[in-house]
Design a protein around this motif. Sequence first.
Motif, PDB file in Angstrom:
ATOM      1  N   ASN A  26      -0.948  -3.985 -14.812  1.00  0.00           N
ATOM      2  CA  ASN A  26      -1.877  -2.847 -14.866  1.00  0.00           C
ATOM      3  C   ASN A  26      -2.049  -2.346 -16.296  1.00  0.00           C
ATOM      4  O   ASN A  26      -2.151  -1.140 -16.538  1.00  0.00           O
ATOM      5  CB  ASN A  26      -1.351  -1.711 -13.977  1.00  0.00           C
ATOM      6  CG  ASN A  26      -1.356  -2.090 -12.522  1.00  0.00           C
ATOM      7  OD1 ASN A  26      -2.341  -2.602 -12.000  1.00  0.00           O
ATOM      8  ND2 ASN A  26      -0.238  -1.852 -11.842  1.00  0.00           N
ATOM      9  N   THR A  27      -2.089  -3.274 -17.245  1.00  0.00           N
ATOM     10  CA  THR A  27      -2.138  -2.897 -18.655  1.00  0.00           C
ATOM     11  C   THR A  27      -3.487  -3.193 -19.302  1.00  0.00           C
ATOM     12  O   THR A  27      -4.282  -3.991 -18.802  1.00  0.00           O
ATOM     13  CB  THR A  27      -1.056  -3.653 -19.450  1.00  0.00           C
ATOM     14  OG1 THR A  27      -1.269  -5.060 -19.298  1.00  0.00           O
ATOM     15  CG2 THR A  27       0.337  -3.280 -18.982  1.00  0.00           C
ATOM     16  N   GLN A  28      -3.690  -2.542 -20.440  1.00  0.00           N
ATOM     17  CA  GLN A  28      -4.805  -2.851 -21.331  1.00  0.00           C
ATOM     18  C   GLN A  28      -4.452  -4.133 -22.092  1.00  0.00           C
ATOM     19  O   GLN A  28      -3.301  -4.574 -22.058  1.00  0.00           O
ATOM     20  CB  GLN A  28      -4.994  -1.719 -22.340  1.00  0.00           C
ATOM     21  CG  GLN A  28      -5.259  -0.373 -21.761  1.00  0.00           C
ATOM     22  CD  GLN A  28      -5.254   0.696 -22.854  1.00  0.00           C
ATOM     23  OE1 GLN A  28      -4.792   0.489 -23.966  1.00  0.00           O
ATOM     24  NE2 GLN A  28      -5.769   1.866 -22.498  1.00  0.00           N
ATOM     25  N   PRO A  29      -5.399  -4.707 -22.816  1.00  0.00           N
ATOM     26  CA  PRO A  29      -5.098  -5.926 -23.586  1.00  0.00           C
ATOM     27  C   PRO A  29      -3.944  -5.763 -24.588  1.00  0.00           C
ATOM     28  O   PRO A  29      -3.260  -6.730 -24.896  1.00  0.00           O
ATOM     29  CB  PRO A  29      -6.413  -6.232 -24.313  1.00  0.00           C
ATOM     30  CG  PRO A  29      -7.461  -5.637 -23.441  1.00  0.00           C
ATOM     31  CD  PRO A  29      -6.832  -4.394 -22.853  1.00  0.00           C
ATOM     32  N   VAL A  30      -3.685  -4.546 -25.075  1.00  0.00           N
ATOM     33  CA  VAL A  30      -2.605  -4.345 -26.049  1.00  0.00           C
ATOM     34  C   VAL A  30      -1.258  -4.071 -25.398  1.00  0.00           C
ATOM     35  O   VAL A  30      -0.272  -3.813 -26.079  1.00  0.00           O
ATOM     36  CB  VAL A  30      -2.952  -3.205 -27.050  1.00  0.00           C
ATOM     37  CG1 VAL A  30      -4.174  -3.579 -27.879  1.00  0.00           C
ATOM     38  CG2 VAL A  30      -3.169  -1.893 -26.329  1.00  0.00           C
TER      39      VAL A  30
END
Length: 153
Positions: free
Chosen positions: A57-61
């Motif tokens: 459930n993360t952003q690309p970073v």
Amino acid sequence: MPRDLPSVPLASWGDRSVGPLEWARARGNGALADTMGFEWLEFTDEQCSARMPVAGNTQPVGLFHGGAYVVLGESLGSMHANWHAGPGRLAVGVDINATHTRSATSGYVTGVCTPIHLGRTLMVHEIEVTDDAGHRCSTVRITNLVTDLPPQD
């Protein structure tokens, strides 16, 4: 009024023949919350809580996605409002906002939902989302409109 409603018959949404946690689990999390790993922890008249894994459930970073905080908050606030709406009534979200104050990068985030206002037609809940260390990462506020259920065929 939402068209794609849960598989649990609408007439049973106000049914309180079981405890609140069993009631919430019986209604399901919804496809999005299920995909994101939403897991109920507690559900009482006073508050409810659930958690979601950061992984997946993360952003690309690599930070927990801001929208994921909102999914967690809306799932908690809407279900708690529906519990309080009672038989023959349905609560639907009409406004939501979130302020992110810290980033989670591993483990789980946990949301604790507390009512601010439980009115007959409007209910407002605040959801405090923390990481595994107990640091607040986001504060979500949701307003639900409570309506009468449509007649059942």
